[in-house]
Write an enzyme that holds these catalytic residues in place. Sequence first.
Site, PDB file in Angstrom:
ATOM      1  N   CYS A 288       0.823  -1.255   0.000  1.00  0.00           N
ATOM      2  CA  CYS A 288       0.000   0.000   0.000  1.00  0.00           C
ATOM      3  C   CYS A 288       0.846   1.290   0.000  1.00  0.00           C
ATOM      4  O   CYS A 288       2.061   1.121  -0.057  1.00  0.00           O
ATOM      5  CB  CYS A 288      -0.957  -0.008   1.210  1.00  0.00           C
ATOM      6  SG  CYS A 288      -0.202  -0.008   2.818  1.00  0.00           S
TER       7      CYS A 288
ATOM      8  N   GLU B 185      -8.803  10.440   5.070  1.00  0.00           N
ATOM      9  CA  GLU B 185      -8.962  11.187   6.312  1.00  0.00           C
ATOM     10  C   GLU B 185      -8.796  12.674   6.023  1.00  0.00           C
ATOM     11  O   GLU B 185      -7.839  13.090   5.368  1.00  0.00           O
ATOM     12  CB  GLU B 185      -7.908  10.718   7.318  1.00  0.00           C
ATOM     13  CG  GLU B 185      -8.131  11.190   8.736  1.00  0.00           C
ATOM     14  CD  GLU B 185      -7.144  10.516   9.681  1.00  0.00           C
ATOM     15  OE1 GLU B 185      -7.486   9.428  10.224  1.00  0.00           O
ATOM     16  OE2 GLU B 185      -6.038  11.057   9.865  1.00  0.00           O
TER      17      GLU B 185
ATOM     18  N   HIS C 185       4.395   2.018   0.593  1.00  0.00           N
ATOM     19  CA  HIS C 185       4.705   1.372   1.866  1.00  0.00           C
ATOM     20  C   HIS C 185       5.312  -0.008   1.695  1.00  0.00           C
ATOM     21  O   HIS C 185       6.159  -0.412   2.469  1.00  0.00           O
ATOM     22  CB  HIS C 185       3.439   1.239   2.723  1.00  0.00           C
ATOM     23  CG  HIS C 185       3.095   2.491   3.452  1.00  0.00           C
ATOM     24  ND1 HIS C 185       1.926   2.640   4.147  1.00  0.00           N
ATOM     25  CD2 HIS C 185       3.766   3.661   3.591  1.00  0.00           C
ATOM     26  CE1 HIS C 185       1.889   3.857   4.690  1.00  0.00           C
ATOM     27  NE2 HIS C 185       2.983   4.486   4.367  1.00  0.00           N
TER      28      HIS C 185
ATOM     29  N   GLY D  12      -1.498   7.820  11.543  1.00  0.00           N
ATOM     30  CA  GLY D  12      -1.747   7.196  12.842  1.00  0.00           C
ATOM     31  C   GLY D  12      -2.947   6.285  12.769  1.00  0.00           C
ATOM     32  O   GLY D  12      -3.522   6.051  11.697  1.00  0.00           O
TER      33      GLY D  12
ATOM     34  N   HIS E  72       6.273   3.295   9.075  1.00  0.00           N
ATOM     35  CA  HIS E  72       5.179   3.654   8.167  1.00  0.00           C
ATOM     36  C   HIS E  72       3.863   3.920   8.879  1.00  0.00           C
ATOM     37  O   HIS E  72       2.874   4.255   8.238  1.00  0.00           O
ATOM     38  CB  HIS E  72       4.988   2.568   7.112  1.00  0.00           C
ATOM     39  CG  HIS E  72       4.023   1.467   7.495  1.00  0.00           C
ATOM     40  ND1 HIS E  72       4.105   0.760   8.676  1.00  0.00           N
ATOM     41  CD2 HIS E  72       2.955   0.956   6.829  1.00  0.00           C
ATOM     42  CE1 HIS E  72       3.128  -0.125   8.714  1.00  0.00           C
ATOM     43  NE2 HIS E  72       2.420  -0.027   7.617  1.00  0.00           N
ATOM     44  N   GLY E  73       3.810   3.756  10.195  1.00  0.00           N
ATOM     45  CA  GLY E  73       2.546   3.996  10.890  1.00  0.00           C
ATOM     46  C   GLY E  73       2.676   3.656  12.361  1.00  0.00           C
ATOM     47  O   GLY E  73       3.766   3.669  12.927  1.00  0.00           O
TER      48      GLY E  73
END
Length: 996
Positions: A614, A722, A844, A894, A919-920
């Site tokens: 992704c 988002e 990613h 996040g 990556h997160g």
Amino acid sequence: MAREIRKQDFRRINEYLWELPTSFDPRMNVPVRIYADEELLEDALGDLSVHQAVNAASLPGLVGAVVVMPDVHMGYGFPIGGVMASKVPGGIISPGAIGYDINCLTGDARILHRFGYTRAIQELAQDWSRAELICYNTRSTCLDSTPIIRFLHRPADPVLYRVLTRSGDEIIATGDHPFLTPEGMRPVDELQPGDRIAFLPFEGVPYEDPPDEVIVDIPDVERILQEAGKDNRRGGITKAITGLQRRGLLPLRYTSPALPYLLKLLGYAWGDGTAGFMRRRKEGVLVLYGKEEDLAQILDDLHRLGYGGYLRSRRRKVVIRTPYQVYETVGTTGELEVNSTGLVALLAAMGLPLGSKTEHGGRIPEWLKRAPLWQQRLFLAAFFGAELPAPALHGRSAIKMRRPVLTIACTEHHLAEGYRFLADIAEMLERFGVRTNGIYVEKRALLRSDGSRSRILRLLISGDTENLIRLFTRVGVEYNMERRFLSLVSAQYLKRKQAVRQARQALRRAIAAAYRQGQPVQAVLEAASIPVNTRFITRSMWEAQPKGAGLPRDFPDFPTYMKQATEGLGRSGIVWEEIDRIERVEDYKGEVYDFTVLHEDHNFVANGFVVSNCGVRLLATNLTVEQIAPHLAELATRIYHNCPSGVGSEGHVPLTARQLDEVLAEGARWALRHGYARPEDLECTEEFGCMPNADPDKATPKAKERGKDQLGTLGAGNHFIEVDVVDEIFDPVAAERMGLFKGQVAVQIHCGSRGFGHQICTDYLQRFERVIHKYGIKLPDKELMCAPIDSPEGQDYIKAMACAANFAFCNRQILAHYIRKSFEEVLKPKGIAHDVWQVYDIAHNMGKIETHEIDGQRMTVCVHRKGATRAWGPGSPGLPKKYADIGQPVLIPGSMGTASYVLLGTPGSMAQTFGSTCHGAGRVMSRAQAKREIRGEKLKAELESQGIVVRAGSMAGLAEEAPRAYKDVSRVVEVVHHAGIAKKVARLRPIAVIKG
């Protein structure tokens, strides 16, 4: 089992960097380095992600170190949040170390547990971590067992597949779910009628929760010891009871973890063992007889109970005296001796007869009759392993099976007790659907050495086909590998005979009906596709009532079937079963499920079948949160409708085969050519939106079929759109360069290549598996399947993977177009001027050929980033001009409802991590656990109470991505910032979330 990894095994390099040296495991070619603070390191050691990194470190051709980011969690083969680099040429490329998803079964698939019961896979969502499953060991060609290390589920694909065998077995799975075949694991959609797949005929019984009742307690054991003459003058009774308590065996309950092992031990000892209290001090001794390989299995289970034993081979003399003749046999047998007063007393308290069983026979204890069926099965199967003869052919027939006969001997004074014991066995078998035909007592007596007489009693088990199948597949055999093998192969042979007879009988009735109604018989024959001769047809037409159909002349006899069906599978009891047909199952409602298991062969048994396991884009606007707030709900709704989401969703951009190939070759450039992008969007995209080495001819047909309708869709799982507000600036210079300011509205898009990229990985993993042997690569884990990077297979995968990356670049670009369209549709009628531009787009999960300085040398390597982000520092080639002197933007989303971050690549990331960073946030709770503990409706209300607008297609999907399911992203970011592998620029706060 992998060696435990502890915190003290690491060398601490600095406050945020830990190293596991190659000396930890002799297989490791490079060390493992983890970026974490102390708490995040403990989190990483809480699952098997670090073990996966250690396995990866043993792959050939790696350089530097396997790098693990602070957001790490367990993935398929390679940890999510892992980075590794292999030499070019001379290294490898592994799809599992770049990004891979799950293949699934429907929720009603029955999963076989090591104790012989089955549970629907969806039921295991609650307690999968305590389960241990049956699996197949491909090296020893034996059945084995494995714990589950990960439980997975997701919404079902639009189309599933029902696989049906010639013997009538079936299972429903996703098209990419792998099944064991003679050529290795192959997905359903590569299989066709006539192909052979591995099948374990054992069915077992459904699981029942046992009652929490006490079976044996301290007074019961004391009574046994006192009756045996054991006294407590030297604390013998106390020691025996204390030993049982220490091992968790007293009090013994139906729910005790040890009970399944004790039930098998009890059953085998009752059949071919002797127990008692020997010598003056009345020490307990248990002796079991059998083949050494079978007794070794019992010894393994004794170790699980905390006991040892002496396994030896010895000559055993058996003398049988009748009034007419004396029969004497001498042979070599295995003998397992266990010296334990406490264990013998416990087994006696459970009901095991002490001493010679011919003198008092014994009765099945009442507590066992009340036990759940799966616990009764363990006793019966072990007893049959000791006493029930192996399946055999009837007389001179090579097709018909002889009916089993269970034989025991009793002294004439105890005939009634022996009869009642066999009657108890018959009553228990009836609960499994297994019928018996009575108990036969031999008239001829046997003379014992002491001059007394004993008689033979035989329990006759019905020999009809259905009954034998139920006996062999529901009860089965434990602790006797040869008898278990023969019983399982016999069961499948009988099922095949039954299926053939039923099909021929149905055809005979159809021929008769067609003939009577004046319809053409030929049409019936063609529809049935069963080869029959002329005599079969004429008898079917002329007989008033067509009788049962026999077997065709070419039906194999049992020895031939056994040889063909078990070729290459050893004596495991698994057989090769032919596929009869594969049917499409459309519009399946519900989720699909899978496991990751610890066993290195990565398989388990479902419905009898042996089966295996992704990027982000940031858009910024010229709007402030105050300007957008009155229109936020309307904007979120418009984005939700304009950007299709959910599994199987179809986008606004239908593609012909030619157009799909253009997307795969051009990436975001295709979107620019068709009006979905601005030129500056591509300038601010990794690789400028196009991987140049993509070759659509290397993308598989199945991948193209999955991707052709999904361009411009968001998907499900952790993918989202988002709407955010910039609420903190850490680096004003870098933020200004990106066009970011405090209070500004921005939009994140987190999604990938949808089903297309997953299918590419699936297809190439299978291709690699077929050729890996010719390259001599030894894998620590099959999920790390790989190929030499300079091999034809490796080069083809690189080109196909580039196609997946281009699909993802184009997909996010089209979503960005429809987000701009949503702003336009909501704000333009209200007269609000606005602009939406792209800050950056980054991948990613990617494998890329790059040049890095490693150990002081410039090297060309293939960098595998799985759940990790490229983070190139200032001056790196390939950066947009506007970012060349500050470094590449890094986007760290996040968890839902929490902050996200914008970072920059640094010189430190180039020197330490092959230009990579996190990556997160990283999961700490499985999706299944999140769904159990969090209600989507409640979470939605909580988010909305914080001023976050939520648009979601599934409340269950919303619960899976709850903030509690993830690590603290701020803590993760602090680690990479202070470790110098990324630099903080800005923090974003969500004000609207759009999910599938």
